[in-house]
Design a protein around this motif. Structure first.
Motif, PDB file in Angstrom:
ATOM      1  N   ARG A 184      48.248  44.428  33.811  1.00 49.36           N
ATOM      2  CA  ARG A 184      47.704  43.066  33.957  1.00 49.36           C
ATOM      3  C   ARG A 184      48.224  42.151  32.860  1.00 49.36           C
ATOM      4  NH1 ARG A 184      41.646  42.914  33.524  1.00 49.36           N
ATOM      5  NH2 ARG A 184      42.060  40.685  33.861  1.00 49.36           N
ATOM      6  N   ILE A 185      48.243  42.663  31.646  1.00 41.80           N
ATOM      7  CA  ILE A 185      48.697  41.858  30.508  1.00 41.80           C
ATOM      8  C   ILE A 185      50.180  41.530  30.641  1.00 41.80           C
ATOM      9  CG2 ILE A 185      49.101  41.928  28.013  1.00 41.80           C
ATOM     10  CD1 ILE A 185      46.464  43.589  27.839  1.00 41.80           C
ATOM     11  N   ALA A 186      50.976  42.490  31.088  1.00 42.14           N
ATOM     12  CA  ALA A 186      52.410  42.232  31.283  1.00 42.14           C
ATOM     13  C   ALA A 186      52.616  41.157  32.347  1.00 42.14           C
ATOM     14  CB  ALA A 186      53.112  43.526  31.683  1.00 42.14           C
ATOM     15  N   ARG A 187      51.834  41.214  33.434  1.00 41.82           N
ATOM     16  CA  ARG A 187      51.956  40.188  34.478  1.00 41.82           C
ATOM     17  C   ARG A 187      51.542  38.820  33.941  1.00 41.82           C
ATOM     18  NH1 ARG A 187      49.686  44.249  37.760  1.00 41.82           N
ATOM     19  NH2 ARG A 187      47.636  43.238  37.626  1.00 41.82           N
ATOM     20  N   ALA A 188      50.491  38.808  33.126  1.00 37.57           N
ATOM     21  CA  ALA A 188      50.021  37.535  32.558  1.00 37.57           C
ATOM     22  C   ALA A 188      51.093  36.918  31.656  1.00 37.57           C
ATOM     23  CB  ALA A 188      48.728  37.752  31.778  1.00 37.57           C
ATOM     24  N   ILE A 193      46.409  34.711  26.896  1.00 35.69           N
ATOM     25  CA  ILE A 193      47.821  34.522  27.270  1.00 35.69           C
ATOM     26  C   ILE A 193      47.964  33.318  28.202  1.00 35.69           C
ATOM     27  CG2 ILE A 193      49.747  35.546  28.532  1.00 35.69           C
ATOM     28  CD1 ILE A 193      48.642  38.294  27.525  1.00 35.69           C
ATOM     29  N   THR A 194      47.048  33.209  29.153  1.00 37.09           N
ATOM     30  CA  THR A 194      47.095  32.087  30.099  1.00 37.09           C
ATOM     31  C   THR A 194      46.942  30.761  29.374  1.00 37.09           C
ATOM     32  OG1 THR A 194      46.168  33.489  31.855  1.00 37.09           O
ATOM     33  CG2 THR A 194      46.011  31.103  32.150  1.00 37.09           C
ATOM     34  N   ARG A 195      46.015  30.705  28.429  1.00 32.92           N
ATOM     35  CA  ARG A 195      45.803  29.448  27.690  1.00 32.92           C
ATOM     36  C   ARG A 195      46.982  29.141  26.774  1.00 32.92           C
ATOM     37  NH1 ARG A 195      39.269  29.362  26.354  1.00 32.92           N
ATOM     38  NH2 ARG A 195      38.625  29.964  28.454  1.00 32.92           N
ATOM     39  N   ALA A 196      47.539  30.179  26.153  1.00 35.91           N
ATOM     40  CA  ALA A 196      48.727  29.967  25.313  1.00 35.91           C
ATOM     41  C   ALA A 196      49.884  29.447  26.155  1.00 35.91           C
ATOM     42  CB  ALA A 196      49.110  31.273  24.615  1.00 35.91           C
ATOM     43  N   GLY A 197      50.047  30.012  27.355  1.00 38.33           N
ATOM     44  CA  GLY A 197      51.097  29.553  28.256  1.00 38.33           C
ATOM     45  C   GLY A 197      50.907  28.093  28.648  1.00 38.33           C
ATOM     46  N   GLY A 209      68.828  27.358  32.854  1.00 34.61           N
ATOM     47  CA  GLY A 209      69.513  28.380  32.082  1.00 34.61           C
ATOM     48  C   GLY A 209      68.612  29.163  31.154  1.00 34.61           C
ATOM     49  N   ASP A 210      67.313  28.884  31.209  1.00 33.49           N
ATOM     50  CA  ASP A 210      66.379  29.609  30.342  1.00 33.49           C
ATOM     51  C   ASP A 210      66.316  31.074  30.782  1.00 33.49           C
ATOM     52  OD1 ASP A 210      64.442  30.052  28.403  1.00 33.49           O
ATOM     53  OD2 ASP A 210      62.808  29.654  29.808  1.00 33.49           O
ATOM     54  N   VAL A 211      66.379  31.987  29.815  1.00 37.97           N
ATOM     55  CA  VAL A 211      66.320  33.415  30.121  1.00 37.97           C
ATOM     56  C   VAL A 211      65.179  34.043  29.340  1.00 37.97           C
ATOM     57  CG1 VAL A 211      68.781  33.603  30.617  1.00 37.97           C
ATOM     58  CG2 VAL A 211      67.974  33.957  28.280  1.00 37.97           C
ATOM     59  N   ASN A 212      64.714  35.173  29.846  1.00 36.50           N
ATOM     60  CA  ASN A 212      63.637  35.912  29.167  1.00 36.50           C
ATOM     61  C   ASN A 212      64.271  36.750  28.054  1.00 36.50           C
ATOM     62  OD1 ASN A 212      61.224  37.042  28.492  1.00 36.50           O
ATOM     63  ND2 ASN A 212      61.108  38.415  30.263  1.00 36.50           N
ATOM     64  N   GLU A 213      64.039  36.358  26.820  1.00 36.68           N
ATOM     65  CA  GLU A 213      64.719  36.996  25.700  1.00 36.68           C
ATOM     66  C   GLU A 213      63.953  38.170  25.098  1.00 36.68           C
ATOM     67  OE1 GLU A 213      66.646  34.129  22.900  1.00 36.68           O
ATOM     68  OE2 GLU A 213      65.499  32.655  24.060  1.00 36.68           O
ATOM     69  N   LEU A 214      62.651  38.224  25.315  1.00 31.87           N
ATOM     70  CA  LEU A 214      61.824  39.261  24.688  1.00 31.87           C
ATOM     71  C   LEU A 214      61.002  39.982  25.745  1.00 31.87           C
ATOM     72  CD1 LEU A 214      60.587  37.230  21.587  1.00 31.87           C
ATOM     73  CD2 LEU A 214      62.435  38.924  21.659  1.00 31.87           C
ATOM     74  N   PRO A 215      60.650  41.251  25.514  1.00 29.32           N
ATOM     75  CA  PRO A 215      59.913  42.033  26.517  1.00 29.32           C
ATOM     76  C   PRO A 215      58.525  41.456  26.764  1.00 29.32           C
ATOM     77  CG  PRO A 215      60.032  43.219  24.415  1.00 29.32           C
ATOM     78  CD  PRO A 215      60.962  42.054  24.301  1.00 29.32           C
ATOM     79  N   ASP A 216      58.072  41.611  27.997  1.00 32.34           N
ATOM     80  CA  ASP A 216      56.772  41.094  28.387  1.00 32.34           C
ATOM     81  C   ASP A 216      55.649  42.126  28.262  1.00 32.34           C
ATOM     82  OD1 ASP A 216      58.041  38.751  29.004  1.00 32.34           O
ATOM     83  OD2 ASP A 216      58.208  39.166  31.146  1.00 32.34           O
TER      84      ASP A 216
END
Length: 222
Positions: free
Chosen positions: A10-14, A194-198, A210-217
């Protein structure tokens, strides 16, 4: 253990959902390892070794109690034995106090809370650098760090986020996290945080081409 496999998923999806709305990079770390405060243990042992023997002397203790032949010793020998006895008592008290404080884990109780918070902040900063949050494109890394033994949560933002978002804007993120943990629903609190931080990041750092996911979720547990 605060989280099970379902909670971690759940946290990874969030995290992934939150990052889909922003150019920011969110990393979540939870520390479950108790801290040891060596300086406190040593300070307690030194204090006991210096204070207790003097207190014993004031209460009537004398070196003669350690030496049966005290009355027949010459003055020089008495003085030497008195010093030896005092030093021996200090050494025993130092070792005994150190063992007691370490064995019963009293170092945390004896350490002032501001110093414990400083330890947590230092640990969070170490993880911030070690996990690559300070090396993202645009310096948009954001760390949600929870220290479970010390009951402390922190939000640490890299320069690209810090320049745009006021520190007070993370209050709701911290509150959601702490409320969830206090209620026994750590995973719910983490997802809400996490939702509020997002949401905060998306207002100031929307996604760009061009934004890429640079760090693990994934949730990182120490």
């Amino acid at each position: 253990m605060l989280f099970n496999d379902s909670d971690r998923a759940r946290i990874a999806r969030a995290i992934a959902d939150a990052e889909a709305t922003t150019a920011g990079e969110i990393v979540v770390i939870v520390n479950t390892r108790p801290h040891r405060y060596t300086a406190t243990m040593l300070a307690a042992a030194v204090l006991a070794a210096f204070v207790l023997p003097f207190g014993a002397v004031l209460a009537g203790w004398a070196p003669s109690l350690l030496f049966p032949d005290w009355d027949v010793l010459d003055a020089a020998t008495r003085e030497r034995h008195a010093v030896e006895g005092f030093v021996a008592a200090q050494a025993v008290l130092f070792v005994a106090t150190l063992a007691l404080v370490a064995g019963l884990r009293l170092d945390r109780i004896l350490t002032p809370r501001p110093l414990r918070r400083d330890r947590v902040h230092h640990a969070a900063m170490v993880q911030f650098r070690a996990r690559g949050l300070s090396a993202t494109q645009g310096r948009t890394g954001l760390l949600l760090y929870v220290d479970e033994p010390e009951h402390v949560a922190e939000v640490i933002a890299d320069d690209g986020v810090f320049a745009l978002v006021a520190a007070d804007d993370w209050a709701d993120t911290i509150a959601a996290l702490i409320d969830g943990i206090k209620a026994g629903r750590a995973a719910d609190g983490m997802v809400a945080a996490i939702t509020r931080a997002g949401a905060v990041l998306s207002r100031h750092l929307p996604p760009h081409v061009g934004d890429v996911n640079e760090l693990p979720d994934t949730l990182i547990e120490l």
